[in-house]
Design a protein around this motif. Structure first.
Motif, PDB file in Angstrom:
ATOM      1  N   PHE A  96       0.829  -1.197   0.000  1.00 36.56           N
ATOM      2  CA  PHE A  96       0.000   0.000   0.000  1.00 36.56           C
ATOM      3  C   PHE A  96       0.875   1.263   0.000  1.00 36.56           C
ATOM      4  O   PHE A  96       1.782   1.403   0.835  1.00 36.56           O
ATOM      5  N   ILE A  97       0.583   2.153  -0.929  1.00 36.62           N
ATOM      6  CA  ILE A  97       1.225   3.468  -0.957  1.00 36.62           C
ATOM      7  C   ILE A  97       0.134   4.519  -1.141  1.00 36.62           C
ATOM      8  O   ILE A  97      -1.024   4.197  -1.420  1.00 36.62           O
ATOM      9  N   CYS A  98       0.512   5.771  -1.000  1.00 37.92           N
ATOM     10  CA  CYS A  98      -0.455   6.860  -1.073  1.00 37.92           C
ATOM     11  C   CYS A  98       0.090   7.951  -2.001  1.00 37.92           C
ATOM     12  O   CYS A  98       1.302   8.225  -2.000  1.00 37.92           O
ATOM     13  N   GLN A  99      -0.798   8.569  -2.792  1.00 36.57           N
ATOM     14  CA  GLN A  99      -0.372   9.662  -3.656  1.00 36.57           C
ATOM     15  C   GLN A  99      -0.066  10.903  -2.819  1.00 36.57           C
ATOM     16  O   GLN A  99      -0.739  11.194  -1.823  1.00 36.57           O
ATOM     17  N   ALA A 100       0.956  11.638  -3.251  1.00 39.00           N
ATOM     18  CA  ALA A 100       1.503  12.732  -2.443  1.00 39.00           C
ATOM     19  C   ALA A 100       0.508  13.862  -2.214  1.00 39.00           C
ATOM     20  O   ALA A 100       0.555  14.553  -1.181  1.00 39.00           O
ATOM     21  N   TYR A 101      -0.440  14.057  -3.147  1.00 38.67           N
ATOM     22  CA  TYR A 101      -1.360  15.197  -2.979  1.00 38.67           C
ATOM     23  C   TYR A 101      -2.211  15.080  -1.725  1.00 38.67           C
ATOM     24  O   TYR A 101      -2.749  16.065  -1.211  1.00 38.67           O
ATOM     25  N   ALA A 102      -2.361  13.855  -1.188  1.00 38.56           N
ATOM     26  CA  ALA A 102      -3.221  13.656  -0.020  1.00 38.56           C
ATOM     27  C   ALA A 102      -2.661  14.299   1.232  1.00 38.56           C
ATOM     28  O   ALA A 102      -3.389  14.481   2.228  1.00 38.56           O
ATOM     29  N   VAL A 103      -1.393  14.672   1.221  1.00 38.16           N
ATOM     30  CA  VAL A 103      -0.756  15.279   2.398  1.00 38.16           C
ATOM     31  C   VAL A 103      -1.455  16.569   2.815  1.00 38.16           C
ATOM     32  O   VAL A 103      -1.543  16.893   4.010  1.00 38.16           O
ATOM     33  N   GLU A 104      -1.975  17.309   1.837  1.00 37.20           N
ATOM     34  CA  GLU A 104      -2.519  18.639   2.110  1.00 37.20           C
ATOM     35  C   GLU A 104      -3.664  18.614   3.120  1.00 37.20           C
ATOM     36  O   GLU A 104      -3.844  19.555   3.895  1.00 37.20           O
ATOM     37  N   GLU A 105      -4.478  17.555   3.128  1.00 36.44           N
ATOM     38  CA  GLU A 105      -5.629  17.508   4.030  1.00 36.44           C
ATOM     39  C   GLU A 105      -5.493  16.430   5.095  1.00 36.44           C
ATOM     40  O   GLU A 105      -6.475  16.076   5.743  1.00 36.44           O
ATOM     41  N   ALA A 106      -4.279  15.924   5.270  1.00 38.72           N
ATOM     42  CA  ALA A 106      -4.080  14.812   6.202  1.00 38.72           C
ATOM     43  C   ALA A 106      -3.193  15.218   7.369  1.00 38.72           C
ATOM     44  O   ALA A 106      -2.468  16.214   7.312  1.00 38.72           O
ATOM     45  N   GLU A 107      -3.243  14.404   8.409  1.00 39.43           N
ATOM     46  CA  GLU A 107      -2.404  14.614   9.603  1.00 39.43           C
ATOM     47  C   GLU A 107      -1.148  13.757   9.487  1.00 39.43           C
ATOM     48  O   GLU A 107      -1.220  12.561   9.170  1.00 39.43           O
ATOM     49  N   ASP A 108       0.007  14.337   9.722  1.00 30.26           N
ATOM     50  CA  ASP A 108       1.278  13.608   9.691  1.00 30.26           C
ATOM     51  C   ASP A 108       1.424  12.812  10.993  1.00 30.26           C
ATOM     52  O   ASP A 108       1.452  13.377  12.075  1.00 30.26           O
ATOM     53  N   ILE A 109       1.476  11.465  10.859  1.00 32.88           N
ATOM     54  CA  ILE A 109       1.612  10.626  12.059  1.00 32.88           C
ATOM     55  C   ILE A 109       2.876   9.752  11.965  1.00 32.88           C
ATOM     56  O   ILE A 109       2.956   8.700  12.582  1.00 32.88           O
ATOM     57  N   THR A 110       3.853  10.208  11.194  1.00 28.69           N
ATOM     58  CA  THR A 110       5.090   9.440  11.011  1.00 28.69           C
ATOM     59  C   THR A 110       5.729   9.095  12.348  1.00 28.69           C
ATOM     60  O   THR A 110       6.267   7.993  12.531  1.00 28.69           O
ATOM     61  N   ALA A 111       5.671  10.030  13.293  1.00 25.27           N
ATOM     62  CA  ALA A 111       6.338   9.830  14.578  1.00 25.27           C
ATOM     63  C   ALA A 111       5.800   8.631  15.344  1.00 25.27           C
ATOM     64  O   ALA A 111       6.488   8.076  16.212  1.00 25.27           O
ATOM     65  N   LEU A 112       4.576   8.205  15.048  1.00 22.76           N
ATOM     66  CA  LEU A 112       4.029   7.034  15.734  1.00 22.76           C
ATOM     67  C   LEU A 112       4.767   5.750  15.358  1.00 22.76           C
ATOM     68  O   LEU A 112       4.768   4.777  16.110  1.00 22.76           O
ATOM     69  N   GLY A 113       5.346   5.712  14.153  1.00 28.38           N
ATOM     70  CA  GLY A 113       6.106   4.537  13.719  1.00 28.38           C
ATOM     71  C   GLY A 113       5.253   3.388  13.228  1.00 28.38           C
ATOM     72  O   GLY A 113       5.769   2.311  12.919  1.00 28.38           O
ATOM     73  N   GLY A 114       3.918   3.577  13.160  1.00 32.55           N
ATOM     74  CA  GLY A 114       3.049   2.511  12.678  1.00 32.55           C
ATOM     75  C   GLY A 114       1.618   2.778  13.069  1.00 32.55           C
ATOM     76  O   GLY A 114       1.333   3.453  14.067  1.00 32.55           O
ATOM     77  N   TRP A 115       0.689   2.272  12.291  1.00 36.52           N
ATOM     78  CA  TRP A 115      -0.737   2.525  12.509  1.00 36.52           C
ATOM     79  C   TRP A 115      -1.225   1.957  13.836  1.00 36.52           C
ATOM     80  O   TRP A 115      -2.073   2.534  14.503  1.00 36.52           O
ATOM     81  N   ARG A 116      -0.665   0.825  14.255  1.00 35.32           N
ATOM     82  CA  ARG A 116      -1.104   0.230  15.524  1.00 35.32           C
ATOM     83  C   ARG A 116      -0.773   1.118  16.712  1.00 35.32           C
ATOM     84  O   ARG A 116      -1.372   0.965  17.777  1.00 35.32           O
ATOM     85  N   ASN A 117       0.161   2.021  16.548  1.00 39.01           N
ATOM     86  CA  ASN A 117       0.589   2.854  17.667  1.00 39.01           C
ATOM     87  C   ASN A 117      -0.307   4.070  17.868  1.00 39.01           C
ATOM     88  O   ASN A 117      -0.113   4.827  18.806  1.00 39.01           O
ATOM     89  N   GLY A 118      -1.288   4.280  16.966  1.00 37.36           N
ATOM     90  CA  GLY A 118      -2.264   5.347  17.127  1.00 37.36           C
ATOM     91  C   GLY A 118      -3.551   4.798  17.714  1.00 37.36           C
ATOM     92  O   GLY A 118      -3.780   3.587  17.748  1.00 37.36           O
ATOM     93  N   SER A 119      -4.422   5.690  18.161  1.00 39.41           N
ATOM     94  CA  SER A 119      -5.633   5.251  18.865  1.00 39.41           C
ATOM     95  C   SER A 119      -6.531   4.400  17.983  1.00 39.41           C
ATOM     96  O   SER A 119      -7.156   3.441  18.436  1.00 39.41           O
ATOM     97  N   GLU A 120      -6.618   4.717  16.647  1.00 40.76           N
ATOM     98  CA  GLU A 120      -7.506   3.964  15.780  1.00 40.76           C
ATOM     99  C   GLU A 120      -6.989   2.564  15.510  1.00 40.76           C
ATOM    100  O   GLU A 120      -7.748   1.655  15.170  1.00 40.76           O
TER     101      GLU A 120
END
Length: 588
Positions: free
Chosen positions: A552-576
Motif C-alpha cells: 500500500f502506498i499513497c499519492q503525495a497530494y493527499a498530504v494537504e488535508e491529512a495529519e502527519d503521524i510518522t512519529a508514531l512509527g506505525g498505525w497500531r501505535n495510534g488510537s484507531e
C-alpha cells in the motif's frame, strides 16, 4: 529421446496424438524398447520390453475402438509378482519362477481397456523390502540420482514410469511399497482401499494386507487407471465393493502433534521440506488438528515386530525350506522371523485384539478427516543400505507401515524438492470408505502448491485483527511476518471514515514504519488492487533490508488535508489502530 515423443509419457498426450494420427502405438513401443536398452544398467526390468511378445497386444488394438477404450494404446509396467499370461512371474527369485496361463485380474481389466503391457519390472524379492536393493536381478537405480535407492519393493515399476518407459506402473503395497518408490522418483503413488482392486493373480506377501497400486505422473492419470481397475472380482476372496471415489474435501486435516523423526544423509533437508508443507497445508482453508500419532507406530509394530509377519512365512515358507540358498540372505532373514517359536496361535489372537483397538481409534480420529504425514523421513544411498540393510529399510517404513493394518486408503504425492534432484513427498490417509477425501485434498494441495502468489505489504486496516483483515481472507491471503520499512517514509492519517493511513516515500528524511507482509494468490491480487480507493494504491514498498515488495502506498497530494503521524512509527501505535496483542493471531 525420440524427437516427437516426450520423455514424460502421459495418457492425455498419447491419446491426443493417436486421435490426430500423429503417432501410432507401435512407434511408442519402439521408442520404449530403445529407452529400456539405453537404461539397461539401471536394472529396471526382469522381463524387458520386446516387440516379439508385445506385438499381439498391439494387434489387439485393431479390434478395440479408441472411443470406448479409456486406456487405448497406453503402455504400462507390471511388477513381477503380478501375473501376465505367457510371461514368467519370478517375484524377484529365479528359482521360484512360473509361467501363468492367465492374467492377474487387474492386468486383464487394463488390457481390456486398451492398455499395453510392456514388461515385468524388478522388485525387492518376494515384495519384502522398501529399498529396491534386494533383488538377484540387480539393484534398481533411482531415476534421478543413481547413487540413491529407488525405493521398493515396487522399484522397477516406479522407475520405468519416471524414465519414460511406461505411462503408468502397477506395484503392490503391503507396508508402503506403492508409496515409498513414488516419493523417491517424484511420482504419485495411489494405494486404494484394501480389496478395491483385486489381488487375484498376485504372489502374496501378506494376503490379508496386500494391495495392487499404481504409479503415475499425476493423480488425474492414476484415477483414469482406477476407473478400469476398480470393481469386485467374484472369484477373489479378498475383493470388496468399494465405489469409485468422488473428490471432496474433509472437515479437517490431521497432523502429528509430536516432533517427527528424520534420518539419513538428507535429514535436515527433509525436515525443512516438511515444515514448508505444513505452511502450504495451512493455505487450504481446511481446519487443522494436531494429534498424538504414536499409536500408528504401535500398530505398525504388529507387522514386523509381532506375529503378523508369520503371514509372509505362510506364503513362501515352504519354498524357502525346499530351496536352500535360493532366497536373498536378507530376505530370508525377514521371512524366517515369521516362523519363530514365540509366535503361536495365542500371540496371533492377542495381536488381532490390539489391532482391533487401534482400528477403532483410527476410525474415531479420521472420520471425515485426512491424515497427512511425510511419505518418508529421509532416504539412503545404496551403499548405506548394503552396510546396514535392516535398520535402513525399517527407517523407510516409519510413516507407511500402519496403513493397511488400519484399513486406510492412501495417496503419496510430490511436494517439491528437499534438495536438488531430491524429491520430497507427503502421503494423505483416510478411512477405506473415504477415498474421495484423499483425492480432493491431494487436488487442492497440488493446486495451491502450483498457484503463483505475490507478497503484499499492508500498513493499516488490513493488518491482523483490524476491520479490513476480512478482505485479505476473502482473497485467500496469508500472513507471513511483521516487517519495517526503510527509514524513508511519511505516514499520514487520511480524513476518511473510518480513518486510514497513507504511506508516502520521501526523497529525503522520513521514518521507519511498522507493517505486515502477507502472501496473496495472483489470481485474486488484481481484483484486490483494483478495489483500493484513491488516494491509495499498490506500488513498491522498500523494507529495512533494502528489498522491495508490492504494498500500500499513497499519492503525495493527499498530504494537504491529512495529519502527519510518522512519529508514531506505525498505525497500531495510534488510537484507531490499537488492538490488544492477545487478540492478534500470529498465523493464519
Amino acid at each position: 529421446m525420440n524427437g516427437t515423443i516426450p520423455e514424460k509419457l502421459t495418457i492425455k498426450w498419447l491419446q491426443e496424438n493417436y486421435r490426430n494420427k500423429k503417432l501410432t502405438p507401435k512407434e511408442v513401443i519402439v521408442e520404449i524398447i530403445k529407452r529400456a536398452n539405453d537404461d539397461a544398467n539401471m536394472n529396471i526390468w526382469i522381463t524387458p520390453p520386446s516387440l516379439e511378445w508385445i506385438q499381439p497386444y498391439l494387434e489387439k488394438l485393431n479390434s478395440l475402438p479408441i472411443e470406448s477404450s479409456p486406456l487405448w494404446g497406453v503402455p504400462f509396467a507390471i511388477k513381477d509378482n503380478i501375473d501376465l499370461a505367457g510371461i514368467p512371474t519370478t517375484a524377484g527369485c529365479p528359482e521360484y519362477a512360473y509361467t501363468p496361463n492367465e492374467h492377474a485380474s487387474i492386468v486383464k481389466r487394463l488390457i481390456e481397456a486398451g492398455a499395453i503391457p510392456v514388461g515385468k519390472a524388478n522388485l525387492d524379492q518376494f515384495a519384502t523390502g522398501l529399498v529396491g536393493t534386494r533383488s538377484p536381478y540387480g539393484e534398481t537405480q533411482n531415476s534421478l540420482r543413481p547413487e540413491l535407492i529407488s525405493g521398493g519393493s515396487s522399484s522397477g515399476s516406479s522407475v520405468s514410469v519416471a524414465r519414460g518407459q511406461a505411462v503408468f506402473g502397477l506395484g503392490t503395497d503391503t507396508a508402503g511399497s506403492g508409496r515409498i518408490p513414488a516419493l523417491l522418483n517424484n511420482l504419485v503413488g495411489y494405494k486404494p482401499s484394501l480389496g478395491a482392486w483385486s489381488t487375484k493373480g498376485v504372489v502374496p506377501a501378506c494376503a490379508s494386507l496386500d494391495c495392487v497400486t499404481v504409479f503415475a505422473h499425476s493423480l488425474e492419470e492414476a484415477m483414469l487407471v482406477d476407473q478400469s481397475a476398480r470393481g469386485v472380482e467374484e472369484t477373489d476372496p479378498w475383493s470388496r465393493n468399494i465405489p469409485q471415489p468422488t473428490s471432496s474435501l474433509p472437515d479437517k486435516i490431521i497432523l502429528p502433534k509430536e516432533p517427527l523423526d528424520f534420518f539419513g544423509p538428507f535429514a535436515t533437508e527433509y525436515s525443512n521440506a516438511w515444515d514448508q508443507v505444513v505452511e502450504q497445508l495451512k493455505k487450504l482453508d481446511i481446519p487443522i488438528e494436531y494429534i498424538d500419532t504414536t499409536f500408528l507406530s504401535d500398530a505398525a509394530a504388529i507387522l514386523y515386530d509381532g506375529p503378523m509377519v508369520a503371514e509372509r512365512w505362510a506364503a513362501v515358507g515352504n519354498f524357502v525350506e525346499e530351496n536352500p540358498g535360493a532366497t536373498f540372505p536378507i530376505t530370508e532373514e525377514v521371512l524366517r522371523s515369521g516362523s519363530a517359536s514365540k509366535y503361536d496361535a495365542a500371540t496371533v489372537f492377542k495381536a488381532n485384539h490390539k489391532l482391533k483397538a487401534y482400528k477403532l481409534k483410527a476410525k474415531q480420529l479420521l472420520t471425515n478427516a485426512v491424515l497427512v504425514m511425510p511419505t518418508a523421513g529421509g532416504t539412503w544411498t545404496r551403499d548405506q543400505v548394503r552396510e546396514n540393510p535392516i535398520a535402513t529399510n525399517s527407517d523407510m517404513g516409519r510413516y507407511t507401515n500402519h496403513c493397511n493394518l488400519l484399513d486406510l486408503c492412501a495417496v503419496a504425492v510430490p511436494a517439491g524438492e528437499a534438495a536438488e534432484r531430491l524429491p520430497f513427498g507427503i502421503t494423505l490417509f483416510s478411512l477405506a470408505e473415504d477415498e474421495g477425501l484423499i483425492c480432493g485434498t491431494a487436488e487442492a494441495f497440488a493446486k495451491k502448491s502450483d498457484e503463483p502468489t505475490t507478497l503484499i505489504a499492508v500498513c493499516g486496516l488490513h493488518m491482523r485483527g483490524l476491520p479490513l483483515e476480512t478482505q485479505m481472507k476473502e482473497c485467500r491471503a496469508r500472513f507471513i511476518r511483521e516487517a519495517v520499512t526503510a527509514p524513508k517514509y511519511q505516514m499520514i492519517k487520511l480524513p476518511t471514515e473510518p480513518a486510514k493511513p497513507g504511506l508516502i516515500k520521501q526523497a529525503s528524511g522520513g521514518g521507519a514504519i511498522q507493517l505486515e507482509i502477507w502472501e496473496m494468490p495472483l489470481s485474486t491480487f488484481g481484483g484486490f488492487a483494483a478495489s483500493i480507493p484513491e488516494p491509495l494504491g499498490i506500488g513498491k514498498v522498500e523494507l529495512e533490508d533494502g528489498s522491495e515488495v508490492p504494498g500500500f502506498i499513497c499519492q503525495a497530494y493527499a498530504v494537504e488535508e491529512a495529519e502527519d503521524i510518522t512519529a508514531l512509527g506505525g498505525w497500531r501505535n495510534g488510537s484507531e489502530g490499537q488492538v490488544p496483542r492477545s487478540n492478534v493471531q500470529l498465523s493464519k
